[in-house]
Design a protein around this motif. Structure first.
Motif, short mmCIF file in Angstrom:
data_model
loop_
_atom_site.label_atom_id
_atom_site.label_comp_id
_atom_site.label_asym_id
_atom_site.label_seq_id
_atom_site.Cartn_x
_atom_site.Cartn_y
_atom_site.Cartn_z
N HIS A 109 0.84 -1.20 0.00
CA HIS A 109 0.00 0.00 0.00
C HIS A 109 0.88 1.25 0.00
O HIS A 109 0.65 2.18 -0.78
CB HIS A 109 -0.92 -0.01 1.22
N LEU A 110 1.89 1.28 0.87
CA LEU A 110 2.77 2.45 0.95
C LEU A 110 3.55 2.64 -0.35
O LEU A 110 3.70 3.77 -0.84
CB LEU A 110 3.72 2.30 2.14
N ALA A 111 4.05 1.56 -0.94
CA ALA A 111 4.77 1.65 -2.21
C ALA A 111 3.84 2.17 -3.30
O ALA A 111 4.26 2.96 -4.16
CB ALA A 111 5.34 0.29 -2.60
N GLY A 112 2.59 1.75 -3.27
CA GLY A 112 1.61 2.24 -4.24
C GLY A 112 1.32 3.72 -4.11
O GLY A 112 0.85 4.34 -5.06
N ARG A 113 1.62 4.27 -2.96
CA ARG A 113 1.49 5.71 -2.74
C ARG A 113 2.76 6.45 -3.17
O ARG A 113 2.88 7.65 -2.97
CB ARG A 113 1.22 6.00 -1.26
N GLY A 114 3.72 5.72 -3.74
CA GLY A 114 4.95 6.34 -4.23
C GLY A 114 6.00 6.57 -3.17
O GLY A 114 6.93 7.35 -3.39
N LEU A 115 5.90 5.88 -2.05
CA LEU A 115 6.88 6.06 -0.97
C LEU A 115 8.01 5.04 -1.13
O LEU A 115 7.77 3.84 -1.11
CB LEU A 115 6.20 5.89 0.39
#
Length: 105
Positions: free
Chosen positions: A63-69
């Motif tokens: 989820h966090l990676a999908g937010r570009g983090l």
């Protein structure tokens, strides 16, 4: 905490088994630092040892990676060997160590 500006219900994950809550993972985003956080992870004692903590953490990290983090962090008590083991197997490494001292007065 749900009233905090950083709260995102899309980053709050629940695991159920037979209609009973057995685990959860709450992520947090530090937007200014472009940093994700494994804010809280919990697994019911009777559900521990079966990989649920790893699965919930992985869902949150995706989820966090999908937010570009590009990076994620977490805080964990070093005495919590089971949790430390899960996080290390997921690729986390010690970045900083905090110590707390106490004296009886």
């Amino acid at each position: 905490r749900k009233a905090e500006a950083w709260f995102d219900p899309e980053g709050f994950f629940l695991a159920e088994k037979e209609g009973r809550l057995v685990g959860f993972h709450w992520t947090k985003v530090h937007a200014a630092e472009r940093l994700g956080e494994v804010y809280v992870l919990g697994v019911s004692p009777d559900a521990q040892g079966g990989g649920l903590g790893r699965s919930l953490t992985t869902i949150g990290l995706r989820h966090l990676a999908g937010r570009g983090l590009p990076t994620a962090m977490l805080y964990v008590d070093a005495d919590n060997k089971a949790a430390v083991s899960v996080y290390e197997r997921l690729g986390f490494v010690t970045y900083e160590t905090d110590l707390m001292y106490r004296t009886e007065t």
